[in-house]
Structures are given as C-alpha cells and as structure tokens.
Design a protein around this motif. Structure first.
Motif, short mmCIF file in Angstrom:
data_model
loop_
_atom_site.label_atom_id
_atom_site.label_comp_id
_atom_site.label_asym_id
_atom_site.label_seq_id
_atom_site.Cartn_x
_atom_site.Cartn_y
_atom_site.Cartn_z
N ILE A 1 -4.20 10.20 -2.47
CA ILE A 1 -4.27 8.84 -3.30
C ILE A 1 -3.91 7.70 -2.46
O ILE A 1 -2.52 7.83 -2.22
CB ILE A 1 -3.62 9.27 -4.47
CG1 ILE A 1 -4.31 10.51 -5.30
CG2 ILE A 1 -3.79 7.82 -5.52
CD1 ILE A 1 -3.24 10.98 -6.45
N THR A 2 -4.60 6.69 -2.23
CA THR A 2 -4.30 5.65 -1.68
C THR A 2 -4.41 4.54 -2.72
O THR A 2 -5.44 4.22 -3.25
CB THR A 2 -5.04 5.23 -0.56
OG1 THR A 2 -5.06 6.28 0.35
CG2 THR A 2 -4.75 4.02 0.36
N SER A 3 -3.16 3.75 -2.80
CA SER A 3 -3.32 2.47 -3.91
C SER A 3 -2.74 1.25 -3.08
O SER A 3 -1.89 1.45 -2.18
CB SER A 3 -2.03 2.97 -4.91
OG SER A 3 -1.91 1.97 -5.97
N LEU B 1 4.57 4.12 -8.08
CA LEU B 1 5.66 4.44 -7.18
C LEU B 1 5.53 3.23 -6.09
O LEU B 1 6.90 3.20 -5.48
CB LEU B 1 5.36 5.66 -6.25
CG LEU B 1 5.57 7.05 -6.98
CD1 LEU B 1 4.79 8.23 -5.98
CD2 LEU B 1 7.20 7.49 -6.78
N MET B 2 4.85 2.49 -6.07
CA MET B 2 4.89 1.18 -5.07
C MET B 2 5.87 0.29 -5.79
O MET B 2 6.37 -0.33 -5.07
CB MET B 2 3.41 0.72 -4.85
CG MET B 2 3.63 -0.37 -3.64
SD MET B 2 1.99 -1.00 -3.32
CE MET B 2 0.88 -0.10 -3.96
N ILE B 3 6.02 0.31 -6.92
CA ILE B 3 6.79 -1.01 -7.77
C ILE B 3 8.16 -0.47 -8.21
O ILE B 3 8.79 -1.15 -8.95
CB ILE B 3 6.00 -1.64 -8.65
CG1 ILE B 3 5.25 -0.84 -9.69
CG2 ILE B 3 4.62 -2.42 -7.95
CD1 ILE B 3 4.78 -1.44 -10.56
N PHE C 1 -3.94 -2.76 -9.20
CA PHE C 1 -4.13 -2.05 -8.00
C PHE C 1 -5.56 -1.58 -7.66
O PHE C 1 -6.13 -1.20 -8.89
CB PHE C 1 -3.45 -0.62 -8.01
CG PHE C 1 -1.61 -1.13 -8.25
CD1 PHE C 1 -1.04 -1.07 -7.08
CD2 PHE C 1 -1.10 -1.09 -9.40
CE1 PHE C 1 0.55 -1.24 -7.23
CE2 PHE C 1 0.12 -1.35 -9.74
CZ PHE C 1 0.92 -1.33 -8.59
N GLU C 2 -6.05 -1.37 -6.41
CA GLU C 2 -7.19 -0.82 -6.19
C GLU C 2 -6.83 0.37 -5.62
O GLU C 2 -6.11 0.67 -4.91
CB GLU C 2 -7.95 -1.59 -5.07
CG GLU C 2 -9.28 -0.95 -4.55
CD GLU C 2 -9.80 -1.84 -3.50
OE1 GLU C 2 -10.73 -2.40 -3.93
OE2 GLU C 2 -9.41 -1.66 -2.45
N ARG D 1 0.93 -1.15 -0.08
CA ARG D 1 -0.03 -0.03 -0.05
C ARG D 1 0.69 1.21 0.07
O ARG D 1 1.86 1.31 0.49
CB ARG D 1 -0.98 0.01 1.25
CG ARG D 1 -1.71 1.03 1.29
CD ARG D 1 -2.54 0.75 2.68
NE ARG D 1 -3.47 2.01 2.99
CZ ARG D 1 -2.83 2.93 3.75
NH1 ARG D 1 -1.57 2.82 4.37
NH2 ARG D 1 -3.54 4.04 4.34
N ILE D 2 0.30 2.27 -0.59
CA ILE D 2 0.95 3.72 -0.83
C ILE D 2 -0.04 4.56 -0.60
O ILE D 2 -1.06 4.62 -1.17
CB ILE D 2 1.92 3.66 -1.95
CG1 ILE D 2 2.89 4.87 -1.88
CG2 ILE D 2 1.03 3.76 -3.17
CD1 ILE D 2 3.94 4.90 -3.06
N VAL D 3 0.49 5.80 -0.03
CA VAL D 3 -0.24 7.07 0.08
C VAL D 3 0.22 8.07 -0.32
O VAL D 3 1.43 8.58 -0.04
CB VAL D 3 -0.94 7.21 1.52
CG1 VAL D 3 -1.91 8.31 1.62
CG2 VAL D 3 -1.57 6.09 2.01
N CYS D 4 -0.33 8.83 -1.40
CA CYS D 4 0.67 10.03 -1.64
C CYS D 4 -0.30 11.07 -1.90
O CYS D 4 -1.24 11.25 -1.58
CB CYS D 4 0.92 9.88 -3.51
SG CYS D 4 2.21 8.41 -3.57
#
Length: 138
Positions: free
Chosen positions: A103-105, A71-73, A117-118, A32-35
């Motif tokens: 933005i949360t992915s 960005l997560m990968i 991704f969701e 998970r990532i939050v931007c």
C-alpha cells in the motif's frame, strides 16, 4: 545510522484482529509511505468471505489503506485520526490468501484537521485498488 520505522503495532491505536498493517517498508515523512500487509488464510474474515473462494473484503482493503495513511501523520496527531471520506474507490483485482498487499499513500493536501491522500494498493506489479482518502484528526 538509519532510524528504524515505527511499528504499526505501537504507532496505530488498532489491535488484533483489526490492525491490518504488518510493516512500514518506506517512509518519506509528510509526503509518502509504503506499507505491507501479508494476506494469510488464517485471517478471521476468510471464514465467511467466501467459504469456498476466500477473497479479502474491499472494505478491509480500504481500511488498510486508511491505516497506512494514518501512519504517515502519526507524529502530527493530537489524539485520533478518523476516516472522513473515501473518493473514487476502485477495485481492479481480488486479493486472496498468499498475496502481499503493498500500500502506497501520498499526501496530496493538508488543511488541518483534514489530510487528503492518494492511495494505491498493489499485489506484485498489479494495482488491485486505489482511492482518495481523507482523514480527520480530532
């Protein structure tokens, strides 16, 4: 000691005016990532979308969601991540100058070279957009 998150400016291949992520707020690698995207009236697209009623285009919200997911990968990619598919995109509220787009992915499936991704984009506590995004690594 906490390791700082990478800068979107150095981690993504995008540059101004197409880099749509300002900062990584939280990262749980591979999950998970939050931007954050600060939406300002100085954005070039507001000059014509729409002149007397500035609204962030939905296509750019989706692009910001894709950049967040990328960005997560970033550590896994061998070259470039490309947007492969957008599923079930919904736009619930307009994004306007002064908003902070969070933005949360979340990674929901990984079948290299495809990553699913969701993604949810919010302003405050309100969801403004959501979609399933598939990125392809090349």
């Amino acid at each position: 000691m906490t390791v700082p998150y990478p800068s979107p400016r150095t981690a993504l291949p995008h540059s101004y005016p197409f880099l749509l992520i300002d900062r990584i707020l939280d990262l749980d690698e591979g999950k998970r990532i939050v931007c954050l995207k600060n939406v300002t009236i100085n954005e070039e697209f507001f000059q014509g979308h729409f002149k007397d009623n500035p609204v962030m285009p939905g296509s750019l919200i989706i692009e910001a969601m894709a950049q967040t997911s990328g960005l997560m990968i970033v550590k896994e990619k061998s070259s470039m991540a490309y947007l492969g598919k957008i599923k079930d995109a919904k736009f619930r509220k307009m994004v306007v100058p002064g908003d902070q787009l969070i933005i949360t992915s979340s990674l929901i499936d990984k079948f290299p070279p495809f990553y699913t991704f969701e993604v949810i984009a919010s302003v405050g506590s309100e969801i403004v957009s959501e979609a399933e995004i598939i990125l392809s690594l090349s």
